[in-house]
Each structure stands twice: as C-alpha cells, then as structure tokens.
Design an enzyme around this catalytic site. Structure first.
Site, PDB file in Angstrom:
ATOM      1  N   VAL A 117       0.854  -1.186   0.000  1.00  0.00           N
ATOM      2  CA  VAL A 117       0.000   0.000   0.000  1.00  0.00           C
ATOM      3  C   VAL A 117       0.892   1.239   0.000  1.00  0.00           C
ATOM      4  O   VAL A 117       1.708   1.433   0.914  1.00  0.00           O
ATOM      5  CB  VAL A 117      -0.927   0.012   1.231  1.00  0.00           C
ATOM      6  CG1 VAL A 117      -1.799   1.275   1.218  1.00  0.00           C
ATOM      7  CG2 VAL A 117      -1.817  -1.233   1.238  1.00  0.00           C
TER       8      VAL A 117
ATOM      9  N   HIS B 160       1.279   5.636  -1.150  1.00  0.00           N
ATOM     10  CA  HIS B 160       0.530   6.886  -1.228  1.00  0.00           C
ATOM     11  C   HIS B 160       0.960   7.685  -2.447  1.00  0.00           C
ATOM     12  O   HIS B 160       2.121   7.642  -2.845  1.00  0.00           O
ATOM     13  CB  HIS B 160       0.800   7.718   0.035  1.00  0.00           C
ATOM     14  CG  HIS B 160      -0.307   8.661   0.407  1.00  0.00           C
ATOM     15  ND1 HIS B 160      -0.570   9.802  -0.289  1.00  0.00           N
ATOM     16  CD2 HIS B 160      -1.217   8.616   1.407  1.00  0.00           C
ATOM     17  CE1 HIS B 160      -1.600  10.432   0.266  1.00  0.00           C
ATOM     18  NE2 HIS B 160      -2.009   9.729   1.300  1.00  0.00           N
TER      19      HIS B 160
ATOM     20  N   GLU C 250      -5.558  15.796  -2.409  1.00  0.00           N
ATOM     21  CA  GLU C 250      -6.433  16.847  -2.916  1.00  0.00           C
ATOM     22  C   GLU C 250      -7.851  16.637  -2.403  1.00  0.00           C
ATOM     23  O   GLU C 250      -8.302  15.518  -2.175  1.00  0.00           O
ATOM     24  CB  GLU C 250      -6.430  16.852  -4.450  1.00  0.00           C
ATOM     25  CG  GLU C 250      -7.233  18.009  -5.043  1.00  0.00           C
ATOM     26  CD  GLU C 250      -7.084  18.112  -6.556  1.00  0.00           C
ATOM     27  OE1 GLU C 250      -7.745  18.992  -7.141  1.00  0.00           O
ATOM     28  OE2 GLU C 250      -6.322  17.320  -7.129  1.00  0.00           O
TER      29      GLU C 250
ATOM     30  N   GLY D 152     -13.907  15.846  -4.762  1.00  0.00           N
ATOM     31  CA  GLY D 152     -15.258  16.157  -5.188  1.00  0.00           C
ATOM     32  C   GLY D 152     -16.089  14.918  -5.402  1.00  0.00           C
ATOM     33  O   GLY D 152     -17.298  15.010  -5.661  1.00  0.00           O
ATOM     34  N   ARG D 153     -15.456  13.759  -5.293  1.00  0.00           N
ATOM     35  CA  ARG D 153     -16.193  12.505  -5.384  1.00  0.00           C
ATOM     36  C   ARG D 153     -16.793  12.148  -4.027  1.00  0.00           C
ATOM     37  O   ARG D 153     -17.811  11.474  -3.937  1.00  0.00           O
ATOM     38  CB  ARG D 153     -15.237  11.403  -5.846  1.00  0.00           C
ATOM     39  CG  ARG D 153     -15.912  10.073  -6.133  1.00  0.00           C
ATOM     40  CD  ARG D 153     -14.888   9.025  -6.496  1.00  0.00           C
ATOM     41  NE  ARG D 153     -15.537   7.782  -6.881  1.00  0.00           N
ATOM     42  CZ  ARG D 153     -14.927   6.604  -6.905  1.00  0.00           C
ATOM     43  NH1 ARG D 153     -13.657   6.516  -6.580  1.00  0.00           N
ATOM     44  NH2 ARG D 153     -15.576   5.525  -7.258  1.00  0.00           N
TER      45      ARG D 153
ATOM     46  N   ARG E 115     -20.071  16.669 -10.421  1.00  0.00           N
ATOM     47  CA  ARG E 115     -18.993  17.658 -10.496  1.00  0.00           C
ATOM     48  C   ARG E 115     -18.382  17.811 -11.882  1.00  0.00           C
ATOM     49  O   ARG E 115     -17.554  18.692 -12.103  1.00  0.00           O
ATOM     50  CB  ARG E 115     -17.872  17.237  -9.553  1.00  0.00           C
ATOM     51  CG  ARG E 115     -17.228  15.940 -10.007  1.00  0.00           C
ATOM     52  CD  ARG E 115     -16.117  15.446  -9.125  1.00  0.00           C
ATOM     53  NE  ARG E 115     -15.669  14.135  -9.554  1.00  0.00           N
ATOM     54  CZ  ARG E 115     -14.573  13.546  -9.126  1.00  0.00           C
ATOM     55  NH1 ARG E 115     -13.800  14.135  -8.259  1.00  0.00           N
ATOM     56  NH2 ARG E 115     -14.247  12.340  -9.562  1.00  0.00           N
TER      57      ARG E 115
ATOM     58  N   ARG F   2       8.719  29.004 -10.055  1.00  0.00           N
ATOM     59  CA  ARG F   2       7.404  29.619  -9.894  1.00  0.00           C
ATOM     60  C   ARG F   2       7.420  31.048  -9.366  1.00  0.00           C
ATOM     61  O   ARG F   2       6.380  31.698  -9.369  1.00  0.00           O
ATOM     62  CB  ARG F   2       6.529  28.736  -8.997  1.00  0.00           C
ATOM     63  CG  ARG F   2       6.186  27.396  -9.639  1.00  0.00           C
ATOM     64  CD  ARG F   2       5.736  27.567 -11.068  1.00  0.00           C
ATOM     65  NE  ARG F   2       5.314  26.317 -11.698  1.00  0.00           N
ATOM     66  CZ  ARG F   2       5.056  26.180 -12.988  1.00  0.00           C
ATOM     67  NH1 ARG F   2       5.178  27.218 -13.799  1.00  0.00           N
ATOM     68  NH2 ARG F   2       4.680  25.028 -13.483  1.00  0.00           N
TER      69      ARG F   2
END
Length: 558
Positions: free
Chosen positions: A323, A325, A330, A333-334, A403, A430
């Site tokens: 497992v 990551h 984030e 929206g689900r 969404r 940036r």
C-alpha cells in the site's frame, strides 16, 4: 553538548525538535492568495541546523556558530550539493483554482521507480465471484497516457487518448484507510518525475518496492515517508537507517485460505452451524491489508521515477503488493460537495496572448470593455454550472458525476508535503517573472514561509538560484573576451566589445544572445515577506468554504 528543550507560547510541553520562533509565529495561520485562495504552513521538520547536521553528521544543536553554519550552507547551495537540504520538510494546506493546481502538481518529489507493478482487478473475474490480479508497469501507464495517433486499436474517431481513457476506467486496488479493506479507485493522472536517487525496501514475505526516500507508505503507526519512519539515507553508496522493527501494510487476503469463502459448502457450514453470524462471516470474506515486517533497505542508485494521482477519498494504491501513497492529498469532489468558489482575475492581470511566447501574456491589460464582457460571460457560465451542480446533488446523483462540468476556475485544495531541496526547485521556477502570474502569487507566500523556517538556506537560494544564473560554454567564451581575470583581480579588457554578429560567431543563437543580455541586465533583489496582519484563523477559512457549499435538501435515497 546537551540539547535544550524549547517551549513556545500555547505549547503544552517543551520540545527537543529544532524549531524557529519566526516559523512558530505563523504556524497554522492562513494567508490569502488571489481572491479565494490561501496557503498555510501546518507543520515543518528541521531548520538550517538540520541541513548542517546532515552534511557534517557529527554535531548536535548549538555546537556551531551561525557564521559557520551560513558558510557551509552557502557552499552546499553554490555547488548544488542538495541532499542535506532534503532533511528539512514542510507541510502546507493550500487552496487554488484548478488550472493553477494542474501546473503545481508537475513538481512532485515522492516517486516510485520504473519497473514498479501497479495492481488492478479484472472486472470480469469479480463478476464470477473472485479476484484476478492484472499488473501494469508504472512506466507503461505513463506511456499509455501520452497522446498518439498510432494506437494499436484506436477508436473510430481516432481519439489520441484512447489508451489513456481505457486505463482510467480500470479498477485500481486501494486500501480503505478506515477499515483496511481492499477496494477500488481509478487513476486521475500519471507523472514522470525524472531521474532521482532510489532505495529498495525489502519485506520479510519477499515483496519489495523501489522508491525515493520521501515516498510515503502505510506503516503500523500511519502514513510516513521512508526517511521519516526509519531515517533512511544514502551514505557512500549504501543505504543507512535506524535499527528497529518497521511494519508496512501490504495487499492481504480474506482468512488464511481466501478460496474457502467462495465455496458454498463451506459458507453453509459456517453459518448454519452457528459458528459465525452473517456479519462476522461477511467481515471474514473481505480482503484486507495486513502488516508485514521490513527486512532491510538497499540503495539502488538513480532511476527514472513516476507517480500516480488517484481518486479519493483515500489517496493510495497498491504497487508491488504494498500500500503506497500518492504525494498530494487533494480535496475529493467525489466524496464531498465542492465549495462553489471561482477565481476572477483582476482587470490589471487580464491580458492578450503574447506575440513572442506561446505560453505567456502580453504586457499591459486587454482593455476595460473586453474585460467587462469576459466577466459577464464567466459569471453567466458559472451561474449555470453552479445551478446544475446543486440540482444534480439535490437529485442524489453521485457526486463524482455531479462535479464533471465544474470549470477550471473552481477552487480546490490539498495538503502538500515536500522537502526543502525540492521546494526550492519548485519556487525557483514559480517565482520567476516568466511564470504565470497566479502561481507566482502562491510562490511568493511560500517563499516567505521558507524564509521563516530556514533563513540561511533562503538567503543562499536567493543569491545563487533566484538572482544567479547559469552560463553556457559560448557565454563564458564571450565574457572571457570582455573581462580578464588574474591573481590580482578582474578587469575589463581595453576597447573590448562584442556585436550580436560576433556573439553569433561564438555559437550563440539569436535567442541565446537575447537571453545573455537579459542575464547581464540589472534586476531588483526580491525580498519575500508575510503580512501577518492578513493572517486568518482555520475557523474563519473553513466557514467561508462551508458557506460556498451548495445547500442540498435532505431527501430519501432512491
């Protein structure tokens, strides 16, 4: 020398961790960016002294003068000896428009090496009551995500992303972090992150995986990086880590013999014999992650690296049976309703396309009338999609479908953990004047936070990366014709001058000539600072987001 515990106001107990008073002042505070965005420093590990200790290995806190620390850190930054700065890590909570987020995630540091197998389940097998593992190498997934008109089996419309879309629909194995039950998610995107130093983690059951030291795995105590959990580092071409027992979660199986729960005779005997309740039997029939001890680590050198972004709410997936990551958490929206906050550029930043750059804006704004019409159109579109989103959610349509038409101007948010070396690389690109204005605003705030955590490293970064520049062989040849250097010093050569044509004769293209002049032009030194009067509390920021979530009436599920 004995380390002295440090206590800060509001802290219940002293800490022996290296801390910075300037960083503690802003820790957990939210600084606004753009119209609805923010950046908060939620945690940090290490400071300038941590970088020095990683480089020298043998010194404790308080054993060196600041001037000696400054000299070493500037030397390391000047000569690009960047590994010691990976000992400092910062964790941010950020909110930004989705189009800014998509630029942001190109800077990912926690990576898996090429050759890593990503584990999927074939849907046909599950329909027959069993699981059938299907593996894809992570570099193959990246290749399938690239556009092509030469796919082996293109669709009738010649879709250049046909192969990518097929992979996106595949059932990727994932661990439910609340129950450890194995379930499924889908890939959002895959990133190729370049060549990085990679370690191999070998488990006692024979599984192994190759990853950078800052990649996170699900240890017995929760998510942590290989370095954070074990102190893993490379010394003299060898892997070195703190001795101890370390356990990580791997792809487990129901019971000891998972084939039993697919046997009707066994199921009937277990239930009818009252050996188990239906609930207990259902629990036994669920594949779960399980802990396996880490046997050892190996340093395998520099390798091509990749990372996946997956759908939430659990941002993990199974790779090589372990497992693991992805590196950004984030907002999902689900899983949750999206706050309907949209970015609206100010008029002074609303410009036409640059005539000299394919990815930049022309100088000056595009005019009041054009801006007003753009705002009117944006508001009309956003009003409609917000109404549609609220209606779909109110009709109990799955949130992952409700969404799908939200625009790129919608704000999202995430937690982002990164080491100091890779953060400074991100910021170098940036805060540059050529970067998009919106992401530069985030870069300015983050740079000011770095200044508080590691001020000496920040100073060296400004001097050598932000205000410094690289010179090509042709540029050095040109400067050598203009300037003479000897033991006595550096002086301009008499009557020395090079025309554009002469610079071209040294192998510089017209663009390189323009860039050389730009490097030699005077520039203002940036001094990134935070206005602490604008710092907001977490409760204030959360209330604003909650106010923007569509009000969906409670209704009976269909």
């Amino acid at each position: 020398m004995e380390e002295t515990p440090t206590a800060f106001e509001g802290s219940p107990t002293p800490t022996r961790r290296p801390t910075s008073a300037a960083a503690e002042e802003i820790l957990g505070g939210y600084f606004p960016v753009l119209d609805h965005g923010f950046v908060a420093l939620v945690d940090y590990m290490g400071d300038d002294a941590s970088v020095e200790r990683a480089a020298r290995v043998s010194y404790g806190y308080g054993t060196r003068k600041v001037s000696m620390t400054r000299g070493l850190l500037r030397y390391l930054r000047r000569h690009l000896h960047t590994t010691p700065s990976e000992m400092v890590e910062l964790c941010f909570h950020c909110s930004m428009p989705i189009f800014v987020a998509r630029q942001w995630v190109r800077h990912r540091t926690a990576c898996l090496a090429e050759g890593t197998d990503i584990h999927f389940d074939l849907p046909g097998a599950e329909e027959r009551g069993r699981r059938q593992l299907y593996k894809l190498r992570i570099e193959e997934i990246w290749r399938r995500f690239q556009p092509t008109r030469n796919a082996t089996r293109p669709d009738k419309q010649g879709n250049p992303f046909f192969r990518r879309d097929r992979v996106k629909r595949m059932r990727l194995r994932q661990a439910n972090e609340n129950t450890l039950a194995l379930q499924h998610t889908r890939i959002v995107d895959v990133y190729r992150n370049g060549v990085k130093p990679v370690f191999r983690m070998v488990l006692e059951d024979g599984k192994s995986i190759e990853a950078t030291a800052d990649h996170r795995f699900l240890f017995a105590g929760g998510w942590d990086t290989l370095r954070g959990a074990t102190g893993l580092r490379e010394t003299g071409g060898r892997a070195v880590w703190r001795q101890g027992d370390y356990f990580v979660q791997v792809n487990g199986a129901a019971e000891k013999r998972p084939e039993r729960y697919r046997d009707p005779t066994w199921l009937q005997r277990e239930y009818r014999g009252h050996k188990r309740s239906l609930g207990d039997l259902a629990e036994a029939c669920v594949d779960r992650a399980k802990l396996v001890r880490v046997a050892h680590f190996e340093y395998v050198g520099e390798r091509d690296t990749y990372d996946l972004e997956v759908e939430g709410p659990h941002h993990n997936f199974v790779a090589n049976g372990i497992v693991t990551h992805n590196s950004v958490n984030e907002y999902s929206g689900r899983y949750s309703l999206m706050p309907l906050l949209f970015y609206n550029p100010r008029r002074e930043h609303f410009a036409l396309q640059s005539g000299s750059s394919n990815q930049g804006r022309a100088a000056g704004d595009a005019g009041t009338e054009l801006y007003a019409e753009a705002v009117r159109r944006w508001e009309a579109v956003r009003s409609q999609v917000a109404a549609d989103y609220g209606w779909l959610a109110g009709e109990n349509v799955a949130r992952e479908l409700a969404r799908i038409d939200l625009p790129l101007s919608t704000y999202t948010q995430w937690y982002w953990k990164i080491d100091l070396h890779n953060l400074l690389h991100f910021l170098t690109l940036r805060v540059d004047e050529h970067a998009q204005w919106e992401i530069r605003e985030y870069g300015r705030v983050i740079a000011a936070m770095v200044k508080r955590v590691a001020p000496i490293s920040y100073e060296a970064w400004i001097d050598y990366q932000v205000m410094g520049d690289r010179l090509s062989h042709g540029e050095l040849r040109a400067l050598a014709r203009l300037v003479a250097a000897d033991e006595g010093g550096v002086a301009a050569r008499p009557e020395a001058r090079l025309s554009d044509a002469e610079l071209g004769g040294l192998g510089l293209s017209k663009r390189e000539v323009r860039e050389l002049k730009g490097k030699l032009a005077p520039r203002d030194v940036p001094d990134f600072e935070l206005d602490t009067s604008r710092m907001r509390s977490p409760e204030e920021v959360a209330a604003e987001a909650l106010e923007a979530v569509p009000r969906v009436p409670e209704r009976q599920k269909r």
